[in-house]
Design a protein around this motif. Structure first.
Motif, PDB file in Angstrom:
ATOM      1  N   ILE A  40       0.837  -1.200   0.000  1.00  0.00           N
ATOM      2  CA  ILE A  40       0.000   0.000   0.000  1.00  0.00           C
ATOM      3  C   ILE A  40       0.869   1.247   0.000  1.00  0.00           C
ATOM      4  CG2 ILE A  40      -1.838   1.239   1.196  1.00  0.00           C
ATOM      5  CD1 ILE A  40      -2.730  -1.424   2.377  1.00  0.00           C
ATOM      6  N   ILE A  41       1.850   1.281   0.863  1.00  0.00           N
ATOM      7  CA  ILE A  41       2.860   2.336   0.807  1.00  0.00           C
ATOM      8  C   ILE A  41       4.219   1.690   1.069  1.00  0.00           C
ATOM      9  CG2 ILE A  41       1.324   4.216   1.494  1.00  0.00           C
ATOM     10  CD1 ILE A  41       2.463   4.095   4.283  1.00  0.00           C
ATOM     11  N   ASP A  42       5.264   2.313   0.561  1.00  0.00           N
ATOM     12  CA  ASP A  42       6.620   1.809   0.740  1.00  0.00           C
ATOM     13  C   ASP A  42       7.383   2.673   1.742  1.00  0.00           C
ATOM     14  OD1 ASP A  42       6.413  -0.304  -1.089  1.00  0.00           O
ATOM     15  OD2 ASP A  42       6.855   1.026  -2.773  1.00  0.00           O
ATOM     16  N   HIS A  43       8.308   2.036   2.436  1.00  0.00           N
ATOM     17  CA  HIS A  43       9.203   2.746   3.350  1.00  0.00           C
ATOM     18  C   HIS A  43       9.920   3.865   2.583  1.00  0.00           C
ATOM     19  CE1 HIS A  43      13.010   2.533   6.063  1.00  0.00           C
ATOM     20  NE2 HIS A  43      12.159   3.432   6.527  1.00  0.00           N
ATOM     21  N   GLN A  44       9.890   5.055   3.154  1.00  0.00           N
ATOM     22  CA  GLN A  44      10.542   6.245   2.599  1.00  0.00           C
ATOM     23  C   GLN A  44       9.778   6.877   1.428  1.00  0.00           C
ATOM     24  OE1 GLN A  44      13.346   7.852   4.005  1.00  0.00           O
ATOM     25  NE2 GLN A  44      12.887   6.384   5.627  1.00  0.00           N
ATOM     26  N   ASP A  45       8.559   6.430   1.149  1.00  0.00           N
ATOM     27  CA  ASP A  45       7.720   7.125   0.168  1.00  0.00           C
ATOM     28  C   ASP A  45       7.502   8.571   0.597  1.00  0.00           C
ATOM     29  OD1 ASP A  45       7.413   5.093  -1.591  1.00  0.00           O
ATOM     30  OD2 ASP A  45       5.304   4.674  -1.159  1.00  0.00           O
ATOM     31  N   ASP A  46       7.224   9.430  -0.381  1.00  0.00           N
ATOM     32  CA  ASP A  46       7.023  10.853  -0.095  1.00  0.00           C
ATOM     33  C   ASP A  46       5.568  11.226   0.178  1.00  0.00           C
ATOM     34  OD1 ASP A  46       9.724  11.503  -0.362  1.00  0.00           O
ATOM     35  OD2 ASP A  46       9.546  11.781  -2.533  1.00  0.00           O
ATOM     36  N   ASP A  77      -9.397  -3.727  11.000  1.00  0.00           N
ATOM     37  CA  ASP A  77     -10.608  -2.917  10.843  1.00  0.00           C
ATOM     38  C   ASP A  77     -10.706  -1.838  11.919  1.00  0.00           C
ATOM     39  OD1 ASP A  77     -10.923  -5.112   9.201  1.00  0.00           O
ATOM     40  OD2 ASP A  77     -12.947  -5.581   9.848  1.00  0.00           O
ATOM     41  N   GLY A  78     -11.023  -0.626  11.487  1.00  0.00           N
ATOM     42  CA  GLY A  78     -11.246   0.456  12.436  1.00  0.00           C
ATOM     43  C   GLY A  78      -9.996   1.199  12.853  1.00  0.00           C
ATOM     44  N   GLU A  79      -8.838   0.809  12.311  1.00  0.00           N
ATOM     45  CA  GLU A  79      -7.577   1.478  12.636  1.00  0.00           C
ATOM     46  C   GLU A  79      -7.049   2.210  11.403  1.00  0.00           C
ATOM     47  OE1 GLU A  79      -5.546  -1.137  16.055  1.00  0.00           O
ATOM     48  OE2 GLU A  79      -5.656  -2.187  14.138  1.00  0.00           O
ATOM     49  N   PHE A  80      -5.998   2.974  11.587  1.00  0.00           N
ATOM     50  CA  PHE A  80      -5.491   3.779  10.483  1.00  0.00           C
ATOM     51  C   PHE A  80      -3.970   3.845  10.540  1.00  0.00           C
ATOM     52  CE2 PHE A  80      -6.327   6.562  14.056  1.00  0.00           C
ATOM     53  CZ  PHE A  80      -5.271   7.464  14.064  1.00  0.00           C
ATOM     54  N   PHE A  81      -3.372   4.334   9.455  1.00  0.00           N
ATOM     55  CA  PHE A  81      -1.915   4.479   9.400  1.00  0.00           C
ATOM     56  C   PHE A  81      -1.564   5.641   8.477  1.00  0.00           C
ATOM     57  CE2 PHE A  81      -3.188   1.382   6.203  1.00  0.00           C
ATOM     58  CZ  PHE A  81      -2.521   1.801   5.057  1.00  0.00           C
ATOM     59  N   GLY A  82      -0.319   6.080   8.561  1.00  0.00           N
ATOM     60  CA  GLY A  82       0.148   7.181   7.725  1.00  0.00           C
ATOM     61  C   GLY A  82       0.080   8.538   8.388  1.00  0.00           C
ATOM     62  N   GLU A  83      -0.336   8.571   9.666  1.00  0.00           N
ATOM     63  CA  GLU A  83      -0.540   9.857  10.329  1.00  0.00           C
ATOM     64  C   GLU A  83       0.759  10.619  10.578  1.00  0.00           C
ATOM     65  OE1 GLU A  83       0.009   6.837  13.585  1.00  0.00           O
ATOM     66  OE2 GLU A  83      -1.013   6.928  11.648  1.00  0.00           O
ATOM     67  N   LEU A  84       1.887   9.903  10.739  1.00  0.00           N
ATOM     68  CA  LEU A  84       3.144  10.611  11.010  1.00  0.00           C
ATOM     69  C   LEU A  84       3.542  11.502   9.843  1.00  0.00           C
ATOM     70  CD1 LEU A  84       5.327   7.897  12.797  1.00  0.00           C
ATOM     71  CD2 LEU A  84       3.860   9.651  13.802  1.00  0.00           C
ATOM     72  N   ALA A  85       3.482  10.962   8.631  1.00  0.00           N
ATOM     73  CA  ALA A  85       3.830  11.771   7.450  1.00  0.00           C
ATOM     74  C   ALA A  85       2.842  12.910   7.256  1.00  0.00           C
ATOM     75  CB  ALA A  85       3.874  10.888   6.204  1.00  0.00           C
ATOM     76  N   ALA A  86       1.567  12.681   7.602  1.00  0.00           N
ATOM     77  CA  ALA A  86       0.567  13.743   7.479  1.00  0.00           C
ATOM     78  C   ALA A  86       0.855  14.887   8.445  1.00  0.00           C
ATOM     79  CB  ALA A  86      -0.831  13.183   7.738  1.00  0.00           C
ATOM     80  N   ILE A  87       1.452  14.556   9.588  1.00  0.00           N
ATOM     81  CA  ILE A  87       1.728  15.579  10.598  1.00  0.00           C
ATOM     82  C   ILE A  87       3.021  16.328  10.325  1.00  0.00           C
ATOM     83  CG2 ILE A  87       2.305  15.894  13.050  1.00  0.00           C
ATOM     84  CD1 ILE A  87       0.303  13.600  13.637  1.00  0.00           C
ATOM     85  N   ASP A  88       4.092  15.588   9.978  1.00  0.00           N
ATOM     86  CA  ASP A  88       5.386  16.278   9.833  1.00  0.00           C
ATOM     87  C   ASP A  88       5.872  16.429   8.391  1.00  0.00           C
ATOM     88  OD1 ASP A  88       6.418  13.770   9.142  1.00  0.00           O
ATOM     89  OD2 ASP A  88       7.460  13.453  11.044  1.00  0.00           O
ATOM     90  N   GLY A  89       5.174  15.820   7.429  1.00  0.00           N
ATOM     91  CA  GLY A  89       5.544  15.982   6.024  1.00  0.00           C
ATOM     92  C   GLY A  89       6.795  15.236   5.607  1.00  0.00           C
ATOM     93  N   ARG A  90       7.346  14.410   6.461  1.00  0.00           N
ATOM     94  CA  ARG A  90       8.568  13.678   6.138  1.00  0.00           C
ATOM     95  C   ARG A  90       8.236  12.352   5.462  1.00  0.00           C
ATOM     96  NH1 ARG A  90      13.131  15.444   8.539  1.00  0.00           N
ATOM     97  NH2 ARG A  90      14.003  13.333   8.624  1.00  0.00           N
TER      98      ARG A  90
END
Length: 232
Positions: A40-46, A77-90
């Motif tokens: 779904i996403i790769d390590h170090q994706d932008d 189910d009911g959980e999420f991911f990707g919030e760190l990049a959404a917060i800091d843009g890294r």
């Protein structure tokens, strides 16, 4: 039009929001099915989008240069991911692999951040989840630095277990863990896990039940871990 099953209303993160507010967020998401085994996403994706697992099971992992994976955690189910990049843009701090066919909602970072700023209940839940992740990672780092493979395995078995409904003095892991997955979680190889599981079986500390692995004395395993910390 968003189908009835494709909604964020069942996510605890948005439990404080009303129906209209949920519908507004639903309309800002892209919904898609992901095949089992797909990345779904790769390590170090932008990318900075946040993903919500509507249905399915995905895994957070880091692929080492030699090809071995380190498993950090599972998301269902009911959980999420990707919030760190959404917060800091890294760049992404880990990769995400679909373990089963899954339905995910993809929310732009700006929408996620706006929900945090607009709704205190959402903000509090995000802060709580981030704190839990920091504590979990701190525990894992401590285990890697202070414990050998044997005791890291004990800690992982305890982490995955739940109290046995039939016997309060026991704990179960159901379905039983896969040895290669255990190895990836504690940074070792499958043969070492197999050897330690066999030793636990001989010692009567684990039993195999149909569809489950039983920890016959979780308290004793915790004691062994505490003794290993003290000796180190």
């Amino acid at each position: 039009m968003v189908r009835r099953t494709e909604t964020l209303s069942r996510f605890p993160l948005f439990g404080s929001l009303g129906a209209d507010e949920i519908a507004a967020l639903d309309s800002r998401c892209a919904w898609r099915r992901v095949a089992a085994g797909a990345s779904i996403i790769d390590h170090q994706d932008d990318g900075t989008d946040v993903f919500f697992v509507v249905q399915g099971h995905v895994r957070v992992l880091i692929r080492q240069p030699g090809g071995q994976n380190i498993i950090l955690r599972d998301i269902r189910d009911g959980e999420f991911f990707g919030e760190l990049a959404a917060i800091d843009g890294r760049p992404r701090s880990a990769g995400i692999l679909a373990m089963t066919a899954s339905t995910v909602a993809r929310m732009p970072a700006a929408v996620f951040r706006d929900a945090i700023h607009r709704h205190p209940g959402v903000c509090d839940r995000v802060l709580g989840l981030l704190a839990a992740q920091v504590r979990m990672l701190a525990t894992r780092v401590t285990e890697f630095s202070a414990l050998n493979v044997r005791h890291r395995l004990y800690a992982e078995l305890l982490r995955q277990s739940r109290p046995d409904p039939a016997d309060a003095g026991r704990a179960i892991i159901s379905p039983p863990p896969i040895q290669t997955d255990l190895a990836a979680r504690i940074s070792t190889h499958r043969e070492a896990v197999s050897r330690e599981l066999a030793a636990l079986t001989r010692a009567g500390l684990i039993e195999r039940r149909r569809g489950a692995l039983v920890l016959t004395s979780p308290g004793h395993l915790r004691q062994l871990i505490e003794e290993a910390y003290a000796a180190g």
